[in-house]
Scaffold this motif. Sequence first.
Motif, PDB file in Angstrom:
ATOM      1  N   GLU A 169       2.315   0.211   3.921  1.00 29.84           N
ATOM      2  CA  GLU A 169       2.317  -1.161   4.542  1.00 29.84           C
ATOM      3  C   GLU A 169       2.670  -2.216   3.447  1.00 29.84           C
ATOM      4  O   GLU A 169       2.455  -1.835   2.106  1.00 29.84           O
ATOM      5  N   PRO A 174       7.545   0.207   6.977  1.00 29.98           N
ATOM      6  CA  PRO A 174       7.099   1.497   6.231  1.00 29.98           C
ATOM      7  C   PRO A 174       8.171   2.475   5.998  1.00 29.98           C
ATOM      8  O   PRO A 174       8.976   2.351   6.948  1.00 29.98           O
ATOM      9  N   ARG A 176       0.689  -0.939   0.054  1.00 31.44           N
ATOM     10  CA  ARG A 176      -0.077   0.076  -0.076  1.00 31.44           C
ATOM     11  C   ARG A 176       1.068   1.239  -0.024  1.00 31.44           C
ATOM     12  O   ARG A 176       1.603   1.500   0.969  1.00 31.44           O
ATOM     13  N   TRP A 231      -4.343  -1.334  -2.005  1.00 26.42           N
ATOM     14  CA  TRP A 231      -3.486  -2.571  -1.956  1.00 26.42           C
ATOM     15  C   TRP A 231      -3.190  -2.971  -3.344  1.00 26.42           C
ATOM     16  O   TRP A 231      -4.066  -3.420  -4.126  1.00 26.42           O
ATOM     17  N   THR A 247       1.943   5.198  -0.033  1.00 31.85           N
ATOM     18  CA  THR A 247       1.552   6.475   0.656  1.00 31.85           C
ATOM     19  C   THR A 247       1.120   7.335  -0.311  1.00 31.85           C
ATOM     20  O   THR A 247       0.272   8.276   0.524  1.00 31.85           O
TER      21      THR A 247
END
Length: 166
Positions: A132, A126, A53, A60, A55
């Motif tokens: 993630e 991260p 995922r 996803w 930023t």
Amino acid sequence: MSGDESNGRLQQRGWTQLRSRLFHLYFVLRRPMTLGVRGLVYDKPRDAVFLIRHTYVPGWQLPGGGVETGETMLEALEREVWEEGNIAFTAPPLLKSVHLNSHASRRDHVALYLIEAFSQETPKLPDHEIAEAGFFPLASLPQATTPGTLRRIAEVFDGVAPSPYW
């Protein structure tokens, strides 16, 4: 071997080389195309796929990114999967399909590779680009998995015919 051949490749010289370069420049300026790669990293024992995922975009998705000038698709894939997942290939990935990504532009194409032989010594933490990352069982993918990612997974694992579009 003639003077126009080196390492099994035809070498252009003089006007032929200049004409070839001018045509190439014309097509780059007139019809620029971008090329990207995505890796479907599959952990067979866990029946899980690796998703990230970002930023800066929602959802996803599979790790990947653009192929840089002078870089092969496999080099780009290896770089992107390492940067986004701390994942290294232990055997060559398999090219599964190529798609037009008209969401990005009318000239963007994405190659999808299946990666089944890999190592990941430490999970991806991260950073400024990846919010993630992790492996998810195919039976319980995150709710916010992007439609393109879901289509690619269905094409590879469920026998759905590959779409020409991302």
